[in-house]
Scaffold this motif. Structure first.
Motif, short mmCIF file in Angstrom:
data_model
loop_
_atom_site.label_atom_id
_atom_site.label_comp_id
_atom_site.label_asym_id
_atom_site.label_seq_id
_atom_site.Cartn_x
_atom_site.Cartn_y
_atom_site.Cartn_z
N GLY A 96 -27.06 -32.95 -10.90
CA GLY A 96 -26.83 -31.63 -11.77
C GLY A 96 -28.05 -31.42 -12.86
O GLY A 96 -27.96 -30.11 -13.39
N ILE A 97 -28.87 -32.37 -12.99
CA ILE A 97 -29.88 -32.25 -14.16
C ILE A 97 -30.94 -31.28 -13.49
O ILE A 97 -31.36 -30.47 -14.28
CB ILE A 97 -30.08 -33.47 -14.72
N ASP A 98 -31.53 -32.00 -12.63
CA ASP A 98 -32.75 -30.81 -11.99
C ASP A 98 -32.34 -29.56 -11.77
O ASP A 98 -33.15 -28.42 -12.02
CB ASP A 98 -33.32 -31.56 -10.62
N VAL A 99 -31.28 -29.06 -11.48
CA VAL A 99 -30.63 -27.99 -11.15
C VAL A 99 -30.47 -27.36 -12.23
O VAL A 99 -30.91 -25.97 -12.27
CB VAL A 99 -29.33 -27.83 -10.15
N ARG A 100 -29.94 -27.69 -13.17
CA ARG A 100 -29.79 -27.01 -14.64
C ARG A 100 -31.23 -26.73 -15.23
O ARG A 100 -31.39 -25.57 -15.62
CB ARG A 100 -29.11 -28.12 -15.63
N ILE A 101 -32.12 -27.72 -15.25
CA ILE A 101 -33.53 -27.36 -15.84
C ILE A 101 -34.16 -26.08 -14.96
O ILE A 101 -34.47 -25.21 -15.56
CB ILE A 101 -34.31 -28.75 -15.65
N ALA A 102 -34.14 -26.22 -13.63
CA ALA A 102 -34.55 -25.13 -12.78
C ALA A 102 -33.87 -24.02 -13.00
O ALA A 102 -34.57 -22.89 -13.37
CB ALA A 102 -34.42 -25.61 -11.23
N THR A 103 -32.64 -23.90 -12.89
CA THR A 103 -31.86 -22.55 -13.23
C THR A 103 -32.15 -22.06 -14.65
O THR A 103 -32.39 -20.80 -14.82
CB THR A 103 -30.29 -22.93 -13.30
N ASP A 104 -32.26 -22.92 -15.74
CA ASP A 104 -32.46 -22.34 -17.10
C ASP A 104 -33.96 -21.76 -17.17
O ASP A 104 -34.13 -20.67 -17.84
CB ASP A 104 -32.26 -23.43 -18.10
N MET A 105 -34.85 -22.39 -16.48
CA MET A 105 -36.19 -21.98 -16.67
C MET A 105 -36.47 -20.68 -16.00
O MET A 105 -37.00 -19.83 -16.48
CB MET A 105 -37.15 -23.18 -15.89
N LEU A 106 -35.68 -20.71 -14.88
CA LEU A 106 -35.97 -19.36 -14.01
C LEU A 106 -35.07 -18.30 -14.70
O LEU A 106 -35.84 -17.03 -14.60
CB LEU A 106 -35.36 -19.64 -12.49
N LEU A 107 -33.85 -18.27 -14.95
CA LEU A 107 -33.14 -17.39 -15.63
C LEU A 107 -34.06 -16.95 -16.91
O LEU A 107 -34.17 -15.56 -17.00
CB LEU A 107 -31.72 -17.92 -16.11
N GLU A 131 -43.20 -23.30 -9.48
CA GLU A 131 -43.78 -22.42 -8.66
C GLU A 131 -43.36 -20.90 -8.83
O GLU A 131 -43.63 -20.04 -8.94
CB GLU A 131 -43.99 -22.61 -7.32
N ALA A 132 -42.07 -20.82 -9.01
CA ALA A 132 -41.23 -19.61 -9.20
C ALA A 132 -41.34 -19.20 -10.60
O ALA A 132 -41.58 -17.85 -10.63
CB ALA A 132 -39.55 -19.92 -8.98
N VAL A 133 -41.37 -20.06 -11.65
CA VAL A 133 -41.44 -19.35 -13.13
C VAL A 133 -42.93 -18.79 -12.88
O VAL A 133 -43.23 -17.77 -13.64
CB VAL A 133 -41.47 -20.54 -14.04
N LYS A 134 -44.01 -19.47 -12.31
CA LYS A 134 -45.27 -18.96 -12.46
C LYS A 134 -45.35 -17.69 -11.58
O LYS A 134 -46.06 -16.83 -11.78
CB LYS A 134 -46.44 -20.07 -11.82
N SER A 135 -44.57 -17.48 -10.74
CA SER A 135 -44.69 -16.20 -9.70
C SER A 135 -43.86 -15.08 -10.42
O SER A 135 -44.38 -13.86 -10.17
CB SER A 135 -44.02 -16.39 -8.46
#
Length: 174
Positions: A96-107, A131-135
């Motif tokens: 759950g760590i990578d998913v939480r980081i990715a979700t928080d960064m994107l949200l 990549e998604a955050v940069k987009s």
């Protein structure tokens, strides 16, 4: 002070293991580290991600980690985000760590909370999130220790910050 807003996302286990391998110490002062990484820009918040050690995996280890987490909870503009540990045969893995980081960064990028994300990790699993955050039009700076660098993650980020010369400036004082 610059008006650029910065949020820091720390993969705690990754930083711990890389710092231990590279420097043989892990006692980071996260307020100092955040200040060094923002360098005159406005810090919105620092997020620290880790998984709790289970009591059955060692009472002393559990107690020390809980004390560490309690110190983190007292830091200004600092949030602790916890995943979990699962036993897989003879090993224990973080979940759950990578998913939480990715979700928080994107949200937060989508909600325009920050202009620049500083990601402290060497985990290539986070490449799609970067990549998604940069987009969305945000900047992503990758900060990591030489011991745990992902070439793909370094190439994906807008800017690479070498933590090898920075981390020694952020050790906790006795």
């Amino acid at each position: 002070m610059s008006s650029e807003r910065v949020t820091i996302f720390i993969d705690g286990s990754n930083l711990y293991h890389c710092a231990h391998e590279r420097f043989a110490r892990t006692d980071v002062d996260f307020v100092k580290l955040s200040a060094l990484l923002t360098s005159g820009r406005k810090l919105v918040r620092t997020y620290y991600y880790n998984a709790s050690v289970r009591q059955e995996d060692g009472e002393e280890r559990y107690r020390k980690q809980q004390q560490f987490f309690e110190r983190l909870r007292l830091l200004p503009y600092f949030d602790l985000r916890l995943g979990r540990l699962e036993r897989r045969g003879n090993t224990v893995v973080e979940k759950g760590i990578d998913v939480r980081i990715a979700t928080d960064m994107l949200l937060q990028a989508h909600q325009n909370v920050y202009d620049t994300a500083v990601l402290i990790s060497g985990d290539a699993d986070l490449v799609p999130a970067v990549e998604a955050v940069k987009s969305i039009g945000k900047h992503v700076e990758l900060a990591c220790v030489s011991a745990g660098r992902s070439r793909e993650l370094m190439q994906t980020a807008d800017l690479f910050v070498d933590l090898d010369p920075i981390l020694p400036q952020a050790w906790r004082q006795a």
